[in-house]
Each structure stands twice: as structure tokens, then as C-alpha cells.
Design a protein around this motif. Structure first.
Motif, mmCIF file in Angstrom:
data_model
loop_
_atom_site.group_PDB
_atom_site.id
_atom_site.type_symbol
_atom_site.label_atom_id
_atom_site.label_comp_id
_atom_site.label_asym_id
_atom_site.label_seq_id
_atom_site.Cartn_x
_atom_site.Cartn_y
_atom_site.Cartn_z
ATOM 1 N N ARG A 61 0.831 -1.213 0.000
ATOM 2 C CA ARG A 61 0.000 0.000 0.000
ATOM 3 C C ARG A 61 0.861 1.257 0.000
ATOM 4 N NH1 ARG A 61 -3.605 -1.116 5.074
ATOM 5 N NH2 ARG A 61 -3.537 -3.123 4.050
ATOM 6 N N GLN A 62 1.985 1.197 0.676
ATOM 7 C CA GLN A 62 2.902 2.339 0.671
ATOM 8 C C GLN A 62 3.547 2.497 -0.705
ATOM 9 O OE1 GLN A 62 5.540 1.143 3.787
ATOM 10 N NE2 GLN A 62 3.926 1.154 5.343
ATOM 11 N N TRP A 63 3.992 1.382 -1.280
ATOM 12 C CA TRP A 63 4.637 1.457 -2.583
ATOM 13 C C TRP A 63 3.675 1.976 -3.651
ATOM 14 C CZ3 TRP A 63 8.711 2.444 -5.060
ATOM 15 C CH2 TRP A 63 8.781 2.227 -6.442
ATOM 16 N N ARG A 64 2.410 1.569 -3.596
ATOM 17 C CA ARG A 64 1.451 2.062 -4.587
ATOM 18 C C ARG A 64 1.367 3.581 -4.546
ATOM 19 N NH1 ARG A 64 -3.105 -1.888 -2.448
ATOM 20 N NH2 ARG A 64 -2.180 -3.882 -3.055
ATOM 21 N N PHE A 65 1.339 4.116 -3.337
ATOM 22 C CA PHE A 65 1.288 5.569 -3.196
ATOM 23 C C PHE A 65 2.561 6.199 -3.756
ATOM 24 C CE2 PHE A 65 1.505 9.673 -1.162
ATOM 25 C CZ PHE A 65 0.188 10.098 -1.100
ATOM 26 N N VAL A 66 3.697 5.648 -3.384
ATOM 27 C CA VAL A 66 4.975 6.180 -3.841
ATOM 28 C C VAL A 66 5.092 6.076 -5.358
ATOM 29 C CG1 VAL A 66 7.471 5.758 -3.811
ATOM 30 C CG2 VAL A 66 6.191 5.788 -1.659
ATOM 31 N N ALA A 67 4.681 4.935 -5.921
ATOM 32 C CA ALA A 67 4.803 4.739 -7.364
ATOM 33 C C ALA A 67 3.980 5.760 -8.137
ATOM 34 C CB ALA A 67 4.380 3.315 -7.730
ATOM 35 N N GLU A 68 2.769 6.026 -7.677
ATOM 36 C CA GLU A 68 1.943 7.026 -8.354
ATOM 37 C C GLU A 68 2.551 8.417 -8.219
ATOM 38 O OE1 GLU A 68 -2.547 8.912 -8.164
ATOM 39 O OE2 GLU A 68 -2.281 6.787 -7.678
ATOM 40 N N ALA A 69 3.098 8.714 -7.049
ATOM 41 C CA ALA A 69 3.752 10.006 -6.852
ATOM 42 C C ALA A 69 4.982 10.143 -7.751
ATOM 43 C CB ALA A 69 4.138 10.179 -5.385
ATOM 44 N N LEU A 70 5.732 9.057 -7.904
ATOM 45 C CA LEU A 70 6.913 9.082 -8.772
ATOM 46 C C LEU A 70 6.526 9.291 -10.231
ATOM 47 C CD1 LEU A 70 9.004 6.188 -7.192
ATOM 48 C CD2 LEU A 70 9.575 8.629 -7.153
ATOM 49 N N ALA A 200 -5.122 8.368 -4.181
ATOM 50 C CA ALA A 200 -4.557 9.305 -5.154
ATOM 51 C C ALA A 200 -3.335 9.977 -4.537
ATOM 52 C CB ALA A 200 -5.593 10.334 -5.559
ATOM 53 N N ALA A 201 -2.198 9.913 -5.234
ATOM 54 C CA ALA A 201 -0.933 10.299 -4.615
ATOM 55 C C ALA A 201 -0.265 11.507 -5.253
ATOM 56 C CB ALA A 201 0.045 9.115 -4.665
ATOM 57 N N THR A 202 -0.907 12.146 -6.200
ATOM 58 C CA THR A 202 -0.263 13.286 -6.845
ATOM 59 C C THR A 202 -0.331 14.526 -5.951
ATOM 60 O OG1 THR A 202 -2.305 14.021 -7.899
ATOM 61 C CG2 THR A 202 -0.977 12.395 -9.094
ATOM 62 N N PRO A 203 0.577 15.479 -6.150
ATOM 63 C CA PRO A 203 0.451 16.736 -5.410
ATOM 64 C C PRO A 203 -0.894 17.411 -5.655
ATOM 65 C CG PRO A 203 2.633 16.567 -6.380
ATOM 66 C CD PRO A 203 1.830 15.417 -6.930
ATOM 67 N N GLU A 204 -1.430 17.273 -6.853
ATOM 68 C CA GLU A 204 -2.728 17.871 -7.152
ATOM 69 C C GLU A 204 -3.824 17.238 -6.300
ATOM 70 O OE1 GLU A 204 0.103 18.662 -10.238
ATOM 71 O OE2 GLU A 204 -0.586 16.740 -9.422
ATOM 72 N N ALA A 205 -3.747 15.921 -6.101
ATOM 73 C CA ALA A 205 -4.724 15.243 -5.241
ATOM 74 C C ALA A 205 -4.591 15.723 -3.808
ATOM 75 C CB ALA A 205 -4.532 13.730 -5.318
ATOM 76 N N ALA A 239 -2.118 12.987 5.701
ATOM 77 C CA ALA A 239 -0.954 12.304 6.271
ATOM 78 C C ALA A 239 -0.081 11.606 5.231
ATOM 79 C CB ALA A 239 -1.395 11.325 7.355
ATOM 80 N N PRO A 240 -0.636 10.867 4.252
ATOM 81 C CA PRO A 240 0.252 10.242 3.258
ATOM 82 C C PRO A 240 1.028 11.262 2.435
ATOM 83 C CG PRO A 240 -1.958 9.284 3.160
ATOM 84 C CD PRO A 240 -2.043 10.503 4.022
ATOM 85 N N HIS A 241 0.396 12.384 2.137
ATOM 86 C CA HIS A 241 1.070 13.407 1.335
ATOM 87 C C HIS A 241 2.197 14.073 2.117
ATOM 88 C CE1 HIS A 241 -1.759 13.235 -2.032
ATOM 89 N NE2 HIS A 241 -2.671 12.982 -1.118
ATOM 90 N N LEU A 242 2.026 14.209 3.427
ATOM 91 C CA LEU A 242 3.102 14.738 4.257
ATOM 92 C C LEU A 242 4.185 13.694 4.485
ATOM 93 C CD1 LEU A 242 0.931 16.710 6.840
ATOM 94 C CD2 LEU A 242 2.402 17.688 5.066
ATOM 95 N N ALA A 243 3.783 12.447 4.674
ATOM 96 C CA ALA A 243 4.756 11.385 4.937
ATOM 97 C C ALA A 243 5.676 11.145 3.747
ATOM 98 C CB ALA A 243 4.032 10.089 5.302
ATOM 99 N N TRP A 244 5.119 11.184 2.543
ATOM 100 C CA TRP A 244 5.922 10.910 1.345
ATOM 101 C C TRP A 244 6.308 12.178 0.600
ATOM 102 C CZ3 TRP A 244 7.940 6.376 1.687
ATOM 103 C CH2 TRP A 244 7.248 5.368 2.359
ATOM 104 N N GLY A 245 5.908 13.327 1.134
ATOM 105 C CA GLY A 245 6.417 14.590 0.632
ATOM 106 C C GLY A 245 5.837 15.064 -0.677
ATOM 107 N N THR A 246 4.634 14.634 -1.045
ATOM 108 C CA THR A 246 4.015 15.213 -2.229
ATOM 109 C C THR A 246 3.537 16.637 -1.942
ATOM 110 O OG1 THR A 246 1.958 14.071 -1.630
ATOM 111 C CG2 THR A 246 3.360 13.022 -3.278
ATOM 112 N N LEU A 247 3.340 16.943 -0.668
ATOM 113 C CA LEU A 247 3.143 18.317 -0.204
ATOM 114 C C LEU A 247 4.162 18.575 0.899
ATOM 115 C CD1 LEU A 247 -0.756 18.563 0.206
ATOM 116 C CD2 LEU A 247 0.603 19.310 -1.750
ATOM 117 N N SER A 248 4.628 19.808 1.011
ATOM 118 C CA SER A 248 5.544 20.138 2.101
ATOM 119 C C SER A 248 4.759 20.616 3.309
ATOM 120 C CB SER A 248 6.543 21.221 1.666
ATOM 121 O OG SER A 248 5.915 22.490 1.590
#
Length: 514
Positions: A61-70, A200-205, A239-248
Motif C-alpha cells: 500500500r505504501q509502494w502504490r502511493f509512492v509509485a503514483e507520486a513518482l 490518489a498520490a499526486t500533489p494535485e490530489a 498524512a500520506p502526502h506529508l509522509a511521502w512529501g508530495t506536499l511540504s
């Protein structure tokens, strides 16, 4: 005489870790400026590290989020002229291969407050960089300060960092000419099958979540954050966006402060205050981990070593992990978390508290299990909170959450229980929080026989909590406890009161409710 071809200048490498964005990314902005000035290429780089994705805290579940963000980050950097390069392997080997093949002028990254494996990795990278005379510029990550000598003044440092202007996305990146590389999937990484829904893992999301929270969803955040029924919409879900840094953190903080000015609703302004306080507290707990990374593996206060280890029960751990303890609120929360990757903070605290006190499990044994269930797993918060909610820091109030009381307080009509425990679907409201109190006739009428359709309780919660409380307080009376507590306070305690001068009622409740 044949003229030799000009040698391409060495590249500036921006190493992305838990900072998967282009906006407000100081290393990317600074590297772009330096590379452009030197006429050098820039390589945005992400390394898929087996040490990371093979760790006991990692999950698909973590990798899916990271992969979409990448994928989103690659699209942005490609549009700027230099697509994100993805390589799999040990970070040191990947970077050295780049050095040998392309040359590295400078390495740029954010500091990372990570687990033991990433701490050791960064030490090795620092030695490698020095050995090859490669400057490594590490920018501060959010409000966490590296090599902090004292917690005195840390809150003011946090404020100062949050108020700095956000760094704009570079207008262009000098091309690198490298093959971008493939993005592996969870099967490639050997991650076990995972039922959690994709987020959804994009910064826009993330920005859409932030906007909706600050303009619509968050008005009653203060009073609705504790119930798993209302928290799903009332909490920010960032929380996921802060944890993986898609938002600062700075970006979120500044938008929250700006939004507060435009709300006429006093309740909304108070809710935003509460949210900002939690951004501060988030960094506060990460700072503890940054200052003392050993707390991933040992109790913050040494008097608690050996407290639970010898009594650890694998059968209880399995029941807790599967949501089959026979304690409905505990089981419903665990099943919801397993299915979604999300749970609100109060219920997370209850999961840890019940594991540590009622089931008497060691935090080092259940910590990795819980980490794998969090899409937003953040090491600094996870291990600091695992210890705090287990009562082994020596400085925090011991919190024992009675799962029955939590259920009645935050889900009185049982709707959350019925959603995640369908076997209790026909159990009457008055008995759903404590189904073991049903008579045989009531069990038959509800189609829920305890021990057959729904498990017997693994423990009697009140008795188990009292026994745990006695054991924990016995350690507090031990010789050397006061001296150890003073040392922990000096190193880790907050130096100012939380920003909410009068916390909401749910944060002021009695800490013993078993």
C-alpha cells in the motif's frame, strides 16, 4: 592531428527520498540554479532500495502511493527538460555507477529522519561523498532540525521554518540524456498481496484534499476528529502526502494560516488552530526520533526494558492483527485500517494502547505490524507514538483506552461496528459494544453466536487494564526512575504549551478510562 571531443561536465544529482514533489523543494531549486549557471546537466534521481522495501515496516500500500507520486513527478520533471531517473539497487552502488558513468559535480537532497537502515545508508553515502570529493548538500526537511543541541528554542525554529517563503518550481532543468528507467511494481519488489484501496498520490490530489478541508470539510474538525465515523471526512486526510512529501509541511501550514483569515465562523478558525497545532506536534515527535534514533529499538526510559518482552503472546498478537480479539471497537478499527490504510489518530492510539496494556504486547513486536498497515507510515511519528501510547517514555501520562468506552463514546449507534464487523449486523444497539453480554436467546436471534460467529474476548478489558497499570507503575517506583525521567525530559520534552490554549474536550478527558 584530430581534435578530441569535449568532455561533458559532471552532473548535479538531486536525490529524492521522502520528498516526491517539485514545488517547495529546495534541493531541486538550488541544483537547477547551480547546474544552469555551470552549463551542467541535472539528474533528478529516485532509488528503489531493497533495504527499504524489504524492511518489516514496508507494505505494498505504501509502494502504490509512492509509485503514483513518482510517475507524477517524472511527468513534471520531463516537462521541465530532465525526466526523473529511476534506478533500483543499493543507494551507494547506484550513486557510484552514476559517478563512474556520468560524473557527479554535487549531490543534493533533503535530510531524512528515517529508520536504522536509512540512517546507516546516509552515513555510508556521506563517507563515499567525502572520499570522492563530491559535495553533498542536504536541506532541512520541514521543521525537523538535524544536530539539535537542545530543545530550548526549537518551537521558535519551527515557526521560523514554516514562515520561510515556499520555493518555486524551477522553470527548466538542464537535460541529462540518461535512460529514465522503469518503475517496478509491488510484485517485482516481492511485497505481499495487500487489500488496501489505492489512494490518489499526486500533489494535485493532495492540494484538493487541503482545499476541501480548509474551505468545507474542516469546520467541525475539533469535535469530529475523534470518532472513526466522522473523522474520515472531518480530518484533513493529508498524512500520506506529508509522509511521502508530495506536499511540504510549510506549504500546508501557510495555506492553513491564510485560510483562517477568511473564515467568519469561529468554529472553523478554532478547527484550523487545532490543525496547525497538530502540524507542530507532528514535527515535535519526528524531532524526538531525529535526536535519538535508537528509540526505534529500545525504550526511551531504560527502566521499562524487560517490562513486556518475556510475556509477549503471539496468539494475542495474531488476534489483534486480524481484528479478531472479540472486542468490537478494537476489531472494527483494525479491519478498517487493513482495508483502507487509514484510521483517525484517537483510534490509532487506542489500537496501540490496547495492544500494550490489555493484550500486554511489546511495542517492538506489534510496531512493524501496525506500520505495514499505514499508507502514511512515518518512522519518526510511528516509533515515538508507539512508545508514548505504550507508556515506556517515562515522561508522558499513561493512557489506557477502554475499547468499550471508546465505542460507546464515539460510535454510540454502532454504525462503524456494523460496517466492519458484518457478523454483528443484527446485534441490538444496547449489546453491540459488548456482545458477550447477550443471552443465548439474544445471540440466536441476532444470528451471532459468540465463539462461533464472532470470537470470544481474548481478555476481560477492565481486569487486564488494571493489571497492566499495576505493572507499569511498579516500574515508576523503581530506583533510578526519577533520574532517568529527568534525562528524557531534558532531551525530548516540549518547551512550550501546544498552540491550542484550551484543547477540545476529547483531548482533556481522563487518561484512565478502562
Amino acid at each position: 592531428m584530430t581534435a578530441s571531443k569535449p568532455t561533458a561536465p559532471p552532473a548535479h544529482v538531486v536525490w529524492f527520498k521522502r520528498d516526491l514533489r517539485a514545488f517547495d523543494h529546495a534541493p531541486l531549486a538550488d541544483a537547477a540554479a547551480a547546474a544552469s549557471a555551470e552549463g551542467a546537466p541535472l539528474v533528478p534521481l529516485y532509488i528503489v532500495e531493497d533495504a527499504h522495501w524489504g524492511a518489516p515496516t514496508a507494505a505494498a500500500r505504501q509502494w502504490r502511493f509512492v509509485a503514483e507520486a513518482l510517475a507524477a513527478l517524472r511527468e513534471v520533471t520531463a516537462g521541465l527538460g530532465a525526466p526523473l531517473v529511476i534506478r533500483r539497487g543499493a543507494a551507494l552502488a547506484v550513486l557510484d555507477e552514476l559517478r563512474l558513468g556520468r560524473g557527479i559535480a554535487k549531490l543534493w537532497s533533503h535530510q531524512e529522519t528515517g529508520e536504522a537502515w536509512s540512517y546507516a545508508r546516509d552515513q555510508a553515502i556521506a563517507d563515499w561523498a567525502r572520499g570522492h570529493a563530491i559535495p553533498w548538500h542536504e536541506a532541512q526537511g520541514g521543521g525537523v532540525v538535524r544536530r539539535l543541541k537542545t530543545r530550548d528554542g526549537w518551537a521558535e525554529l519551527w515557526d521560523r521554518e514554516m514562515l520561510r517563503p515556499a520555493r518555486a518550481t524551477p522553470k527548466g532543468l538542464p537535460p541529462h540524456g540518461l535512460e529514465p528507467g522503469a518503475l517496478p511494481d509491488e510484485i517485482d519488489l516481492g511485497l505481499p498481496p495487500d487489500p488496501a484501496a489505492r489512494l490518489a498520490a499526486t500533489p494535485e490530489a493532495g492540494q484538493r484534499l487541503l482545499d476541501s478541508f480548509l474551505t468545507r470539510r474542516g469546520e467541525h474538525y475539533r469535535r469530529e476528529m475523534s470518532s472513526p465515523v466522522t473523522a474520515y471526512d472531518a480530518c484533513s486526510r493529508l498524512a500520506p502526502h506529508l509522509a511521502w512529501g508530495t506536499l511540504s509541511t510549510r506549504e500546508v501550514y501557510q495555506e492553513a494560516v491564510a485560510a483562517k483569515r477568511f473564515h467568519e465562523s469561529r468554529a472553523y478558525r478554532q478547527s484550523i488552530d487545532s490543525f496547525i497545532a497538530r502540524l507542530h506536534w507532528r514535527c515535535h515527535f519526528m524531532q524526538k526520533f531525529e535526536d535519538e534514533p535508537e528509540i526505534e529499538h529500545r525504550c526511551m526510559h531504560p527502566v521499562y526494558e524487560g517490562l513486556r518482552e518475556g510475556d509477549h503472546d503471539a496468539v494475542r498478537l495474531a488476534a489483534w492483527e486480524m481484528g479478531e480479539t472479540g472486542l468490537p471497537m478494537l476489531d472494527a478499527c483494525m479491519r478498517a485500517l487493513t482495508a483502507t490504510g487509514y484510521l483517525n489518530f484517537r483510534m490509532r492510539a487506542m489500537l496501540v494502547s490496547c495492544a500494550a496494556y490489555h493484550l500486554w504486547l511489546d511495542w517492538r513486536r506489534f510496531g512493524p505490524v501496525l506500520a505495514r498497515k499505514f499508507t502514511d507510515f512515518e518512522p519518526g511519528i510511528h516509533w515515538s507514538q508507539s512508545q508514548m501510547q505504550s507508556g515506556v517514555t517515562g515522561i508522558n501520562t499513561i493512557r489506557i483506552y477502554n475499547p468499550v468506552k471508546q465505542s460507546k463514546d464515539h460510535n454510540p449507534d454502532g454504525v462503524f461496528l456494523r460496517q466492519w464487523l458484518p457478523e454483528l449486523g443484527a446485534v441490538p444497539d444496547k449489546k453491540i459494544h459488548e456482545p458477550w453480554k447477550m443471552t443465548e436467546a439474544e445471540q440466536a436471534a441476532a444470528g451471532c453466536v459468540i465463539g462461533r460467529d464472532y470470537p470470544e474476548r481474548v481478555v476481560e478489558p477492565v481486569a487486564a487494564a488494571r493489571a497492566a497499570k499495576e505493572k507499569v507503575y511498579a516500574r515508576r517506583r523503581a530506583e533510578g526512575f526519577a533520574e532517568g525521567k529527568a534525562l528524557v525530559l531534558k532531551k525530548h520534552a516540549s518547551r512550550r504549551r501546544p498552540r491550542i490554549e484550551h484543547p477540545p474536550k476529547e483531548d482533556r478527558q481522563a487518561r484512565f478510562d478502562f
